[in-house]
Design an enzyme around this catalytic site. Sequence first.
Site, PDB file in Angstrom:
ATOM      1  N   ASP A 272       0.850  -1.184   0.000  1.00 55.27           N
ATOM      2  CA  ASP A 272       0.000   0.000   0.000  1.00 55.27           C
ATOM      3  C   ASP A 272       0.893   1.244   0.000  1.00 55.27           C
ATOM      4  O   ASP A 272       1.846   1.328   0.787  1.00 55.27           O
ATOM      5  CB  ASP A 272      -0.918   0.005   1.225  1.00 55.27           C
ATOM      6  CG  ASP A 272      -1.931   1.131   1.176  1.00 55.27           C
ATOM      7  OD1 ASP A 272      -2.961   0.964   0.503  1.00 55.27           O
ATOM      8  OD2 ASP A 272      -1.688   2.187   1.797  1.00 55.27           O
TER       9      ASP A 272
ATOM     10  N   ASN B 124      -2.102  13.007  -4.292  1.00 52.84           N
ATOM     11  CA  ASN B 124      -3.057  13.557  -5.256  1.00 52.84           C
ATOM     12  C   ASN B 124      -3.467  14.975  -4.884  1.00 52.84           C
ATOM     13  O   ASN B 124      -3.604  15.845  -5.763  1.00 52.84           O
ATOM     14  CB  ASN B 124      -4.294  12.667  -5.332  1.00 52.84           C
ATOM     15  CG  ASN B 124      -4.053  11.371  -6.111  1.00 52.84           C
ATOM     16  OD1 ASN B 124      -3.256  11.343  -7.044  1.00 52.84           O
ATOM     17  ND2 ASN B 124      -4.718  10.298  -5.709  1.00 52.84           N
TER      18      ASN B 124
ATOM     19  N   ASP C 115      -0.974   9.496 -10.996  1.00 51.18           N
ATOM     20  CA  ASP C 115      -0.946   8.452 -12.029  1.00 51.18           C
ATOM     21  C   ASP C 115       0.483   8.128 -12.440  1.00 51.18           C
ATOM     22  O   ASP C 115       0.834   6.957 -12.651  1.00 51.18           O
ATOM     23  CB  ASP C 115      -1.735   8.914 -13.250  1.00 51.18           C
ATOM     24  CG  ASP C 115      -3.236   8.914 -13.020  1.00 51.18           C
ATOM     25  OD1 ASP C 115      -3.675   8.314 -12.023  1.00 51.18           O
ATOM     26  OD2 ASP C 115      -3.963   9.522 -13.834  1.00 51.18           O
TER      27      ASP C 115
ATOM     28  N   GLU D 215      -4.296   2.653  -4.730  1.00 49.26           N
ATOM     29  CA  GLU D 215      -2.851   2.610  -4.502  1.00 49.26           C
ATOM     30  C   GLU D 215      -2.407   1.298  -3.881  1.00 49.26           C
ATOM     31  O   GLU D 215      -1.329   1.208  -3.293  1.00 49.26           O
ATOM     32  CB  GLU D 215      -2.431   3.777  -3.613  1.00 49.26           C
ATOM     33  CG  GLU D 215      -2.919   3.705  -2.175  1.00 49.26           C
ATOM     34  CD  GLU D 215      -4.309   4.295  -1.972  1.00 49.26           C
ATOM     35  OE1 GLU D 215      -4.658   4.594  -0.817  1.00 49.26           O
ATOM     36  OE2 GLU D 215      -5.052   4.443  -2.963  1.00 49.26           O
TER      37      GLU D 215
END
Length: 390
Positions: free
Chosen positions: A262, A270, A279, A309
């Site tokens: 993770d 973000n 991305d 993620e």
Amino acid sequence: MDGTAQRASTGVPAIERDEGWYAERRTEILRSMAEVERHTLATNIVGTAVIIAFSQLLPNAQSFLLPAILRFVAIGLTSLVYVRIRARLATGASIDGVYRACILVGTLAGASWAYLILPLFLEPTFHPAAFLVLAGALIATSLVITNTSSLPQIWVAFCASFLLVFWFGMAGAPEEFRMPVLFGITVILLAVAAFAIGAARNRIFAAGMLVDNRRLGEDLAEALAEAEFLAKRDPLTGLYNRRAMFEGDTMSEMDRHLLLIDIDNFKQVNDLYGHDMGDRVLIRIGQVLRDTLREIGGHGHKAARLGGEEFAVVLCIADEQEADFVAEKLRAAIAELADEFDMAERLGTASVGISTFAGDERISDALQRADNALYAAKAAGRNTVRRFTS
């Protein structure tokens, strides 16, 4: 018919008629012509020999000897060119150079037929063999024009050379019937050409349909391959998706290790740097996972993006310490990515949970244990590796 009309009338997507399409159609027409030439070569040789044999019954038989040699030379060169065409078509090589040679031998063929019938008019005779020679030659030229009419450059070269040689040669014919013969032969040849052009439409249409069908088949195969790829792959990273990871849900042959990865504080990545940056980070992580699995070698390793993620890696490694080493290597490589993207501390690193699972065990059960280990890694401050212990 334009693309919209074609789609409306047939339900089939329109095929773009670009330069490549016309080149493919020409290739298919030439392939058909080459096959006709192959199957009719023996007939062509025998027919020409029979025509020349009849010419030897005429009073000026010697006048046909040189034209006969030229006619057989034309047959031989034409055969060699078409053999070359068939060979290049079989290997998928370019036929451009050979196509030009085909035009040249077509020119020679037209000239040779005109040269062969010229003695009939330079030294006129009412001998029955003269009519047989003329009829045979006109039938042969008609067949050549019919076979080549789908490719204008070839049949035009054939007809033009025939008429030029015939017109030039007829300058030595008796004046009283020079013009009637020139007019008559020219009209016959042009009439045959007009008929052949009309008949050629079916061959041209069939070749176009063949190209259309092949292109549709290729498009369909590409679409199916893409659909199959998307059914098993994550479109962003190219890794397996969650469905592919759980396909079959059990693994066999040996004990393995499941790594649940993770990305730490990814929401903040973000929020602070934008989803485009997020991305890019995920894509690079996918590259790291693929590269690492490739480096360790062996078979059966699997990397997937489970969603967001979160990633999972199956290691086909029996040794627990070696699996832990790979997990640590992945963690360190992802941490280097955080520095590569110049992200703030504790952003973009990875927490990793590891679980060993037996060959006949469900992956979903191993995933639950790895998830527990992942929570332990998060609780330990993130950017670390923890193994599940019962």
